[in-house]
Scaffold this active site. Structure first.
Site, mmCIF file in Angstrom:
data_model
loop_
_atom_site.group_PDB
_atom_site.id
_atom_site.type_symbol
_atom_site.label_atom_id
_atom_site.label_comp_id
_atom_site.label_asym_id
_atom_site.label_seq_id
_atom_site.Cartn_x
_atom_site.Cartn_y
_atom_site.Cartn_z
ATOM 1 N N LYS A 143 0.837 -1.208 0.000
ATOM 2 C CA LYS A 143 0.000 0.000 0.000
ATOM 3 C C LYS A 143 0.877 1.267 0.000
ATOM 4 C CE LYS A 143 -3.162 3.088 0.842
ATOM 5 N NZ LYS A 143 -4.526 3.404 0.637
ATOM 6 N N LYS B 145 0.695 11.925 4.957
ATOM 7 C CA LYS B 145 1.013 10.947 6.011
ATOM 8 C C LYS B 145 1.637 9.684 5.408
ATOM 9 C CE LYS B 145 -2.235 8.230 6.785
ATOM 10 N NZ LYS B 145 -2.848 6.916 6.601
HETATM 11 P P1 NA7 Z 1 -11.008 10.315 7.423
HETATM 12 O O1 NA7 Z 1 -12.220 10.640 6.644
HETATM 13 O O2 NA7 Z 1 -10.068 11.394 7.830
HETATM 14 O O3 NA7 Z 1 -11.476 9.519 8.750
HETATM 15 C C1 NA7 Z 1 -10.544 9.225 9.760
HETATM 16 C C2 NA7 Z 1 -11.209 8.414 10.838
HETATM 17 O O4 NA7 Z 1 -10.248 8.191 11.900
HETATM 18 C C3 NA7 Z 1 -12.414 9.116 11.497
HETATM 19 O O5 NA7 Z 1 -13.349 8.135 11.872
HETATM 20 C C4 NA7 Z 1 -11.750 9.744 12.726
HETATM 21 O O6 NA7 Z 1 -12.651 10.037 13.766
HETATM 22 C C5 NA7 Z 1 -10.807 8.645 13.131
HETATM 23 N N1 NA7 Z 1 -9.756 9.114 14.058
HETATM 24 C C6 NA7 Z 1 -8.782 10.013 13.790
HETATM 25 N N2 NA7 Z 1 -8.015 10.189 14.900
HETATM 26 C C7 NA7 Z 1 -8.537 9.394 15.872
HETATM 27 C C8 NA7 Z 1 -8.196 9.143 17.212
HETATM 28 N N3 NA7 Z 1 -7.124 9.734 17.796
HETATM 29 N N4 NA7 Z 1 -8.944 8.285 17.922
HETATM 30 C C9 NA7 Z 1 -10.019 7.668 17.338
HETATM 31 N N5 NA7 Z 1 -10.406 7.864 16.068
HETATM 32 C C10 NA7 Z 1 -9.672 8.719 15.321
HETATM 33 O O7 NA7 Z 1 -10.103 9.223 6.673
HETATM 34 P P2 NA7 Z 1 -10.536 8.175 5.547
HETATM 35 O O8 NA7 Z 1 -11.781 7.483 5.972
HETATM 36 O O9 NA7 Z 1 -10.463 8.826 4.214
HETATM 37 O O10 NA7 Z 1 -9.283 7.164 5.609
HETATM 38 C C11 NA7 Z 1 -9.152 6.216 6.634
HETATM 39 C C12 NA7 Z 1 -7.884 5.402 6.423
HETATM 40 O O11 NA7 Z 1 -7.910 4.724 5.151
HETATM 41 C C13 NA7 Z 1 -6.609 6.203 6.414
HETATM 42 O O12 NA7 Z 1 -5.579 5.468 7.053
HETATM 43 C C14 NA7 Z 1 -6.299 6.400 4.940
HETATM 44 O O13 NA7 Z 1 -4.934 6.668 4.727
HETATM 45 C C15 NA7 Z 1 -6.813 5.143 4.325
HETATM 46 P P3 NA7 Z 1 -13.472 11.465 13.772
HETATM 47 O O14 NA7 Z 1 -14.651 11.237 12.863
HETATM 48 O O15 NA7 Z 1 -12.516 12.506 13.244
HETATM 49 O O16 NA7 Z 1 -13.824 11.668 15.192
#
Ligand code: NA7
Length: 291
Positions: free
Chosen positions: A175, A243
């Site tokens: 990936k 990232k």
């Molecule tokens: P998004 O739309 O930025 O969603 C990121 C998700 O991660 C979202 O549910 C966030 O929760 C969650 N998140 C981020 N930080 C935390 C922490 N500290 N604790 C718990 N949850 C968290 O990303 P995508 O859906 O486009 O992509 C997801 C992955 O797939 C990523 O690794 C890409 O590179 C590929 P929130 O809603 O902000 O509270």
């Protein structure tokens, strides 16, 4: 097997997780979800998902857990933070992570899971939110083949292709290599468009010629229209591509592989990310030349 008999947990309801969850519900699976920002679960709850109060509660209710959160710190938080999922995972369950993280973290999770009798697959995806909505993601998978065989009916609801690439960490390695290529391709296209348009020639001309040449690609089909119009609605956010380039450079360092083109591209993504006031697609790398 009746899908409703299998309890699936989903943690992370961002751009990717929400449509993936919706496809699981449509396929008849019983789904329990958790998201840090609870309101992002509304649509799935309305469609029949149960909303848990913590990652721990999701894991305890699941035969199959799927996580898809932003980055390594986010995943460590949901697994080992306050009311985290890892200590609550059921013996015999399968845990699949589709976030893009480091191969080293994938292997750490696999080892922690194995201690609890939990089988783990690293299974990051490509295809953007469009692929997630259509259930046409491509999964890049590391882990045990037997575990993948068992997970296949569930993953196939969300994806059109499942590639088994080797032991745990292999999915993440491929990936990161894939995203290096996508980031460099879009960056190269943006540079070439900047040169073309500064010469007074319409960018469309370059794209037209590329479509008839060896430079033709899926990236050209999907991203060239964004670059030409200057519209960057996030499908794969630039902050996440940035990232991933960082994760790829870390991996190159660990393995002693020089990645000079990736390092240069990351500087450009970095500059655009620093100046951005809103969430943008990674094709917004074009803004580097529009400033
Ligand atoms: P998004 O739309 O930025 O969603 C990121 C998700 O991660 C979202 O549910 C966030 O929760 C969650 N998140 C981020 N930080 C935390 C922490 N500290 N604790 C718990 N949850 C968290 O990303 P995508 O859906 O486009 O992509 C997801 C992955 O797939 C990523 O690794 C890409 O590179 C590929 P929130 O809603 O902000 O509270």
């Amino acid at each position: 097997m009746n899908p409703a008999a299998k309890h699936i947990g989903l943690i992370g309801l961002g751009l990717m997780g929400r449509p993936m969850g919706m496809n699981l519900i449509k396929a008849g699976y019983s789904l329990t979800v958790w998201n840090r920002t609870a309101s992002r679960a509304d649509e799935l709850v309305a469609a029949g998902a149960k909303l848990a109060r913590s990652p721990e509660e999701v894991a305890a209710a699941s035969d199959f857990l799927l996580t898809i959160v932003s980055d390594p710190p986010a995943l460590e938080e949901v697994l080992w933070g306050n009311c985290g999922a890892m200590p609550a995972l059921k013996r015999g369950s399968i845990y699949v992570d589709s976030s893009t993280i480091s191969p080293a973290l994938a292997r750490k999770i696999a080892a922690a899971g194995a201690e609890r009798g939990v089988r783990f697959l690293d299974a990051p995806v490509t295809g953007g939110d469009w692929g997630a909505k259509k259930g046409e993601l491509v999964f890049m998978i590391g882990g045990d083949a037997e575990t993948l065989k068992e997970a296949e009916p569930i993953l196939s609801v969300m994806g059109k292709k499942l590639f088994h690439l080797g032991p745990n960490g292999a999915g993440q390695t491929i990936k990161l290599a894939m995203n290096m290529i996508l980031a460099l391709q879009v960056d190269a296209l943006a540079e070439a468009l900047a040169l073309t348009t500064r010469s007074g020639i319409a960018g469309e001309k370059l794209v037209e010629v590329m479509q008839s040449s060896m430079a033709r690609s899926g990236v050209l089909d999907v991203k060239a229209p964004n670059l030409l119009k200057g519209e960057y609605v996030p499908s794969f956010p630039l902050r996440l591509m940035h990232k991933d380039l960082g994760l790829a450079l870390d991996l190159g360092n660990q393995l002693g592989v020089a990645l000079p083109a990736t390092a240069a591209a990351r500087e450009i993504y970095n500059a655009v990310k620093g100046a951005a006031k809103e969430d943008l697609d990674y094709s917004a790398v074009m803004k580097f030349w529009k400033r």
